[in-house]
Design a protein around this motif. Sequence first.
Motif, short mmCIF file in Angstrom:
data_model
loop_
_atom_site.label_atom_id
_atom_site.label_comp_id
_atom_site.label_asym_id
_atom_site.label_seq_id
_atom_site.Cartn_x
_atom_site.Cartn_y
_atom_site.Cartn_z
N GLY A 1 -3.70 -0.68 -8.79
CA GLY A 1 -4.40 -0.26 -7.49
C GLY A 1 -5.55 -0.17 -7.29
O GLY A 1 -6.29 0.15 -7.90
N THR A 2 -6.04 -0.13 -6.05
CA THR A 2 -7.00 0.06 -5.50
C THR A 2 -7.80 1.05 -4.37
O THR A 2 -6.95 1.05 -3.35
N GLN A 3 -8.14 2.24 -4.48
CA GLN A 3 -8.19 2.85 -3.88
C GLN A 3 -9.15 2.25 -2.46
O GLN A 3 -9.92 2.12 -2.07
N VAL B 1 -3.62 3.79 -1.64
CA VAL B 1 -4.07 3.27 -2.71
C VAL B 1 -2.80 1.31 -2.43
O VAL B 1 -2.00 1.17 -1.46
N TYR C 1 -1.83 -2.20 -3.68
CA TYR C 1 -1.33 -2.77 -4.48
C TYR C 1 -1.22 -4.67 -4.67
O TYR C 1 -0.65 -4.94 -3.63
N ARG D 1 0.73 -0.75 0.18
CA ARG D 1 -0.06 0.20 -0.25
C ARG D 1 1.02 1.27 0.02
O ARG D 1 2.16 1.23 0.14
#
Length: 127
Positions: A120-122, A98, A100, A38
């Motif tokens: 990535g995702t928030q 974020v 990963y 992250r």
Amino acid sequence: QVQLVESGGGLVQAGGSLRLSCAASGRTFSSYIMGWFRQAPGKEAPGKEREFVAAMHWSGGSTIYADSVKGRFTISIDNAKNTVYLQMNSLLPEDTAVYYCAAKVSRGSWYRLYDYWGQGTQVTVSS
């Protein structure tokens, strides 16, 4: 080619839970280490490594976690779906980042030097 696609991020209140998914494709991952990392807002910098969160071997067995998430987060793999999960419970505002997904051939440290990364995702945790 290897593709890692994360999903499942979002906004959650402190104390809540989220489950992140990472769909892996492009090769057989049986000899790979799968990790989650992250990067918190404002912590991006050239050459600065993302923070390690968790990792496990695709074939199962040992898992490792950062001290900051131990007991709250769980990494797992569904071989049939070629998907890596990160179950996050008891979320804290400082978990905001974020997240990963990453993969590397099983050699060397599980904490760094991964070969492949997702986009990535928030994850945002409100207090």
